[in-house]
Write an enzyme that holds these catalytic residues in place. Structure first.
Site, short mmCIF file in Angstrom:
data_model
loop_
_atom_site.label_atom_id
_atom_site.label_comp_id
_atom_site.label_asym_id
_atom_site.label_seq_id
_atom_site.Cartn_x
_atom_site.Cartn_y
_atom_site.Cartn_z
N ASP A 58 0.81 -1.20 0.00
CA ASP A 58 0.00 0.00 0.00
C ASP A 58 0.85 1.26 0.00
O ASP A 58 2.07 1.22 0.16
CB ASP A 58 -0.93 -0.01 1.22
CG ASP A 58 -1.97 -1.11 1.13
OD1 ASP A 58 -2.70 -1.15 0.12
OD2 ASP A 58 -2.05 -1.93 2.06
N TYR A 116 7.44 -9.55 7.37
CA TYR A 116 7.32 -8.10 7.45
C TYR A 116 8.04 -7.60 8.69
O TYR A 116 8.07 -8.28 9.72
CB TYR A 116 5.85 -7.67 7.54
CG TYR A 116 5.10 -7.73 6.24
CD1 TYR A 116 5.06 -6.62 5.39
CD2 TYR A 116 4.41 -8.87 5.86
CE1 TYR A 116 4.34 -6.67 4.20
CE2 TYR A 116 3.69 -8.93 4.67
CZ TYR A 116 3.67 -7.82 3.84
OH TYR A 116 2.97 -7.87 2.66
#
EC number: 5.4.99.12
Length: 281
Positions: A58, A116
């Site tokens: 994003d 992540y």
């Protein structure tokens, strides 16, 4: 006689990017996006192609390792792409490795897991180098009015999220509701008040990492109860969570089964051409 166009054959890229100046990965009407940058550079280098990532990131999210499938003319050696594309890419995007992939490899569908890392500071503001890439917990408006967040408390809450479950309370409704496995969630101190939450799993829904880290911070600050945290994890009960800002998040690694992994252990340990400045240090 018309010349037969060259065959198009698969290639794979390991690309990195700093997401602060991009509106996400996927090409859209209002750019710029990482896909714009890569496809425009490929076209200018004489090798036009459509890129297919391991997954979209994003707006504002960084990637140390974004893996991309594409098809090139058979007379284009993919190993030359890092050099050929470099003059046409911004300083915020680059390639570490380009090669022919094994077998029926696909960047997204062959992936077995992702890692992540979310960077944040506790007890001290970020240094100037890290300010664009780490959440200043003490200064964030959503966390104001609570108690000071301790690393021990935050790590214990993140570890509570480990396991196989539907993280429906921690992702957007646009992502399918299904069981996902969070294999580990740890908090590491990097010095100077900087910490990174490292989450490893078989797959992540949209905003899942940001909602998990942000909501854990909110519970650690005493702004949500631990009972609400447990209910959200175990029963999917909705909670007034916190989506941590995008600038602290890095897609760190994409993993594949050994039989189809295009990248060797040496490349994964020491990616060629990866900047050693934040957010990848």
């Amino acid at each position: 006689m018309a010349k037969t166009p060259p065959r198009r054959i698969p290639a794979v890229l390991w690309t990195w990017y700093r997401g602060g100046n991009f509106r996400g990965f996927q090409r859209q009407v209002e750019g710029p996006t990482v896909q714009d940058a890569l496809e425009d550079a490929l076209a200018r280098a004489g090798s036009p192609a459509t890129v297919m990532p391991s997954g979209r990131t994003d707006r504002g999210v960084h990637a140390r390792m974004q893996v991309i499938s594409l098809r090139l003319d058979e007379d284009v050696p993919p190993e030359e792409l890092p050099r050929r594309l470099a003059p046409f890419l911004s300083p915020d995007v680059g390639l570490c490795v380009a090669k022919r992939p094994p077998g029926s490899f696909h960047a997204q569908w062959s992936a077995s897991g992702k890692v992540y890392r979310y960077r944040l500071t506790l007890g001290a503001p970020p240094s100037e180098a890290w300010r664009p890439h780490a959440l200043d917990v003490a200064a964030d408006g959503t966390l104001q009015g609570g108690r000071a967040v301790t690393p021990e408390r935050l790590e214990a809450l993140l570890e509570r999220a480990v396991g196989a479950r539907d993280f429906t309370a921690f992702h957007e409704r646009s992502s399918p509701q299904k069981a996902r496995t969070l294999a580990s969630a740890t908090l590491r101190e990097r010095g100077g008040g900087l910490y990174e939450a490292c989450l490893e799993g078989d797959g992540f829904a949209r905003y899942q990492v940001r909602y998990l880290v942000g909501s854990a911070l909110k519970v650690a600050a005493g702004l949500l109860s631990e009972e609400q945290w447990h209910a959200a994890l175990d029963a999917g009960t909705s909670l007034a969570g916190f989506k941590a800002p995008a600038h602290g998040l890095v897609l760190w690694e994409v993993r594949y089964p050994s039989a189809v992994d295009p990248f060797g252990p040496g490349e994964r340990l020491h990616p060629p051409g990866l900047p050693d400045s934040p957010p990848f240090t």
